[in-house]
Design a protein around this motif. Structure first.
Motif, PDB file in Angstrom:
ATOM      1  N   TYR A  28       0.826  -1.208   0.000  1.00  0.00           N
ATOM      2  CA  TYR A  28       0.000   0.000   0.000  1.00  0.00           C
ATOM      3  C   TYR A  28       0.861   1.258   0.000  1.00  0.00           C
ATOM      4  CZ  TYR A  28      -3.829   3.175   0.899  1.00  0.00           C
ATOM      5  OH  TYR A  28      -4.733   4.202   0.796  1.00  0.00           O
ATOM      6  N   LEU A  29       2.073   1.173   0.489  1.00  0.00           N
ATOM      7  CA  LEU A  29       2.978   2.325   0.431  1.00  0.00           C
ATOM      8  C   LEU A  29       3.259   2.700  -1.024  1.00  0.00           C
ATOM      9  CD1 LEU A  29       4.684   4.409   1.910  1.00  0.00           C
ATOM     10  CD2 LEU A  29       6.538   2.733   2.007  1.00  0.00           C
ATOM     11  N   LYS A  30       3.377   1.703  -1.890  1.00  0.00           N
ATOM     12  CA  LYS A  30       3.567   1.971  -3.322  1.00  0.00           C
ATOM     13  C   LYS A  30       2.351   2.690  -3.895  1.00  0.00           C
ATOM     14  CE  LYS A  30       6.542  -2.025  -3.996  1.00  0.00           C
ATOM     15  NZ  LYS A  30       6.659  -3.358  -4.587  1.00  0.00           N
ATOM     16  N   VAL A  31       1.160   2.274  -3.462  1.00  0.00           N
ATOM     17  CA  VAL A  31      -0.078   2.920  -3.919  1.00  0.00           C
ATOM     18  C   VAL A  31      -0.088   4.386  -3.487  1.00  0.00           C
ATOM     19  CG1 VAL A  31      -2.598   2.937  -3.691  1.00  0.00           C
ATOM     20  CG2 VAL A  31      -1.382   0.761  -3.902  1.00  0.00           C
ATOM     21  N   PHE A  36       0.442   9.981  -4.872  1.00  0.00           N
ATOM     22  CA  PHE A  36       1.081  11.254  -4.550  1.00  0.00           C
ATOM     23  C   PHE A  36       1.726  11.858  -5.798  1.00  0.00           C
ATOM     24  CE2 PHE A  36       4.927  13.611  -3.562  1.00  0.00           C
ATOM     25  CZ  PHE A  36       4.426  14.607  -2.740  1.00  0.00           C
ATOM     26  N   PHE A  37       2.492  11.061  -6.534  1.00  0.00           N
ATOM     27  CA  PHE A  37       3.183  11.602  -7.697  1.00  0.00           C
ATOM     28  C   PHE A  37       2.227  11.942  -8.836  1.00  0.00           C
ATOM     29  CE2 PHE A  37       7.089  10.127  -5.640  1.00  0.00           C
ATOM     30  CZ  PHE A  37       7.822  11.295  -5.762  1.00  0.00           C
ATOM     31  N   LEU A  38       1.120  11.243  -8.956  1.00  0.00           N
ATOM     32  CA  LEU A  38       0.122  11.625  -9.962  1.00  0.00           C
ATOM     33  C   LEU A  38      -0.439  13.012  -9.655  1.00  0.00           C
ATOM     34  CD1 LEU A  38      -1.837   8.280 -10.518  1.00  0.00           C
ATOM     35  CD2 LEU A  38      -0.316   9.452 -12.128  1.00  0.00           C
ATOM     36  N   VAL A  39      -0.728  13.267  -8.393  1.00  0.00           N
ATOM     37  CA  VAL A  39      -1.230  14.589  -7.992  1.00  0.00           C
ATOM     38  C   VAL A  39      -0.131  15.638  -8.153  1.00  0.00           C
ATOM     39  CG1 VAL A  39      -2.045  15.972  -6.034  1.00  0.00           C
ATOM     40  CG2 VAL A  39      -2.994  13.703  -6.438  1.00  0.00           C
ATOM     41  N   PHE A  40       1.082  15.326  -7.691  1.00  0.00           N
ATOM     42  CA  PHE A  40       2.196  16.276  -7.771  1.00  0.00           C
ATOM     43  C   PHE A  40       2.489  16.673  -9.214  1.00  0.00           C
ATOM     44  CE2 PHE A  40       6.777  17.005  -8.381  1.00  0.00           C
ATOM     45  CZ  PHE A  40       6.937  18.135  -7.590  1.00  0.00           C
ATOM     46  N   VAL A  41       2.598  15.681 -10.097  1.00  0.00           N
ATOM     47  CA  VAL A  41       2.913  15.963 -11.506  1.00  0.00           C
ATOM     48  C   VAL A  41       1.793  16.778 -12.154  1.00  0.00           C
ATOM     49  CG1 VAL A  41       3.239  14.883 -13.778  1.00  0.00           C
ATOM     50  CG2 VAL A  41       4.502  14.037 -11.795  1.00  0.00           C
ATOM     51  N   ILE A 126      -5.599   1.891  -8.735  1.00  0.00           N
ATOM     52  CA  ILE A 126      -4.183   1.625  -8.455  1.00  0.00           C
ATOM     53  C   ILE A 126      -4.047   0.555  -7.384  1.00  0.00           C
ATOM     54  CG2 ILE A 126      -2.006   2.636  -7.665  1.00  0.00           C
ATOM     55  CD1 ILE A 126      -2.934   5.238  -9.063  1.00  0.00           C
ATOM     56  N   SER A 127      -4.912   0.569  -6.383  1.00  0.00           N
ATOM     57  CA  SER A 127      -4.887  -0.475  -5.355  1.00  0.00           C
ATOM     58  C   SER A 127      -5.172  -1.841  -5.969  1.00  0.00           C
ATOM     59  CB  SER A 127      -5.924  -0.186  -4.270  1.00  0.00           C
ATOM     60  OG  SER A 127      -5.567   0.952  -3.540  1.00  0.00           O
ATOM     61  N   ARG A 128      -6.066  -1.873  -6.932  1.00  0.00           N
ATOM     62  CA  ARG A 128      -6.416  -3.133  -7.591  1.00  0.00           C
ATOM     63  C   ARG A 128      -5.204  -3.750  -8.279  1.00  0.00           C
ATOM     64  NH1 ARG A 128     -10.597  -1.849 -11.375  1.00  0.00           N
ATOM     65  NH2 ARG A 128     -11.801  -1.339  -9.527  1.00  0.00           N
ATOM     66  N   LEU A 129      -4.306  -2.920  -8.822  1.00  0.00           N
ATOM     67  CA  LEU A 129      -3.088  -3.431  -9.455  1.00  0.00           C
ATOM     68  C   LEU A 129      -2.232  -4.221  -8.472  1.00  0.00           C
ATOM     69  CD1 LEU A 129      -1.977  -0.305 -11.540  1.00  0.00           C
ATOM     70  CD2 LEU A 129      -2.992  -2.423 -12.408  1.00  0.00           C
ATOM     71  N   PHE A 130      -2.311  -3.875  -7.197  1.00  0.00           N
ATOM     72  CA  PHE A 130      -1.530  -4.536  -6.152  1.00  0.00           C
ATOM     73  C   PHE A 130      -2.383  -5.521  -5.342  1.00  0.00           C
ATOM     74  CE2 PHE A 130       0.709  -0.584  -7.028  1.00  0.00           C
ATOM     75  CZ  PHE A 130       2.018  -1.024  -7.166  1.00  0.00           C
ATOM     76  N   GLU A 148     -12.598   3.260   8.234  1.00  0.00           N
ATOM     77  CA  GLU A 148     -12.124   2.824   6.926  1.00  0.00           C
ATOM     78  C   GLU A 148     -10.665   2.416   7.057  1.00  0.00           C
ATOM     79  OE1 GLU A 148     -12.065   4.078   2.248  1.00  0.00           O
ATOM     80  OE2 GLU A 148     -11.917   5.692   3.721  1.00  0.00           O
ATOM     81  N   ILE A 149     -10.377   1.196   6.615  1.00  0.00           N
ATOM     82  CA  ILE A 149      -9.004   0.681   6.652  1.00  0.00           C
ATOM     83  C   ILE A 149      -8.584   0.442   5.209  1.00  0.00           C
ATOM     84  CG2 ILE A 149      -7.466  -1.098   7.520  1.00  0.00           C
ATOM     85  CD1 ILE A 149      -9.603  -1.709   9.659  1.00  0.00           C
ATOM     86  N   ARG A 150      -7.624   1.220   4.750  1.00  0.00           N
ATOM     87  CA  ARG A 150      -7.124   1.089   3.378  1.00  0.00           C
ATOM     88  C   ARG A 150      -5.824   0.290   3.383  1.00  0.00           C
ATOM     89  NH1 ARG A 150      -7.616   7.409   1.781  1.00  0.00           N
ATOM     90  NH2 ARG A 150      -9.881   7.540   1.945  1.00  0.00           N
ATOM     91  N   GLY A 151      -5.594  -0.446   2.301  1.00  0.00           N
ATOM     92  CA  GLY A 151      -4.325  -1.143   2.151  1.00  0.00           C
ATOM     93  C   GLY A 151      -4.307  -2.554   2.705  1.00  0.00           C
TER      94      GLY A 151
END
Length: 170
Positions: A28-31, A36-41, A126-130, A148-151
């Motif tokens: 989930y850290l990768k997610v 984060f980088f999608l928003v940043f870019v 993106i979570s689904r990919l992992f 809510e528990i994510r990851g």
């Protein structure tokens, strides 16, 4: 009519610190990083477009300061997300579910099964990919602060959902 109502003082509180918590899946850290980088870019491209087509010459004189501030702000957010990841943990017990998180401000939420209305599993792209999912627990009332528990691994989330659903129907 006199009732036998008693309201004794509680002296022996349960020790919640002795609960064995389960960490959120490391994938989930990768997610989080990808999101984060999608928003940043996206925002960085928006800033470049603004700087090229909208900002006046007087604002463009501070171009370096604007980009440095923008990057520093996002670097601090990124660092916070990385450091706070290890604080995300959950525990399933016989009669409740607990989730704790937070780096600067710690938060622990416990929801007894007797208060749960329904449970959902949510998979974002993106979570689904992992093969990860989010488990959402909804209680009675109009509370936006439900659990809510994510990851969580999707298979684990399905097992937890089934366990909770079985226990709330008893």
């Amino acid at each position: 009519m006199v009732s036998d109502f008693k309201n004794d003082v509680v002296t022996n509180l349960p020790d919640i610190t002795s609960i064995s918590f389960t960490r959120i899946d490391k994938k989930y850290l990768k997610v989080i990083i990808i999101n984060f980088f999608l928003v940043f870019v996206s925002l960085f491209i928006g800033l470049v477009v603004l700087q090229q087509f909208v900002f006046s010459e007087s604002i463009n004189a501070f171009k370096f300061t604007i980009y440095l501030s923008f990057t520093t702000f996002f670097a601090i957010i990124f660092l916070y997300l990385i450091l706070s990841f290890s604080k995300r943990k959950y525990a399933i017990r016989d009669k409740d579910i607990t989730y704790k998180s937070g780096l600067l401000v710690s938060k622990m939420t416990t929801v007894p099964f007797s208060r749960i209305q329904h449970v959902e599993i949510d998979e974002k792209p993106i979570s689904r990919l992992f093969t990860l999912a989010a488990l959402s627990v909804y209680t009675a009332g109009d509370s936006s602060d439900d659990l809510e528990i994510r990851g969580i691994k999707k298979e684990t989330a399905l097992k937890i959902k089934e366990f909770i659903s079985t226990n709330i129907n008893e």
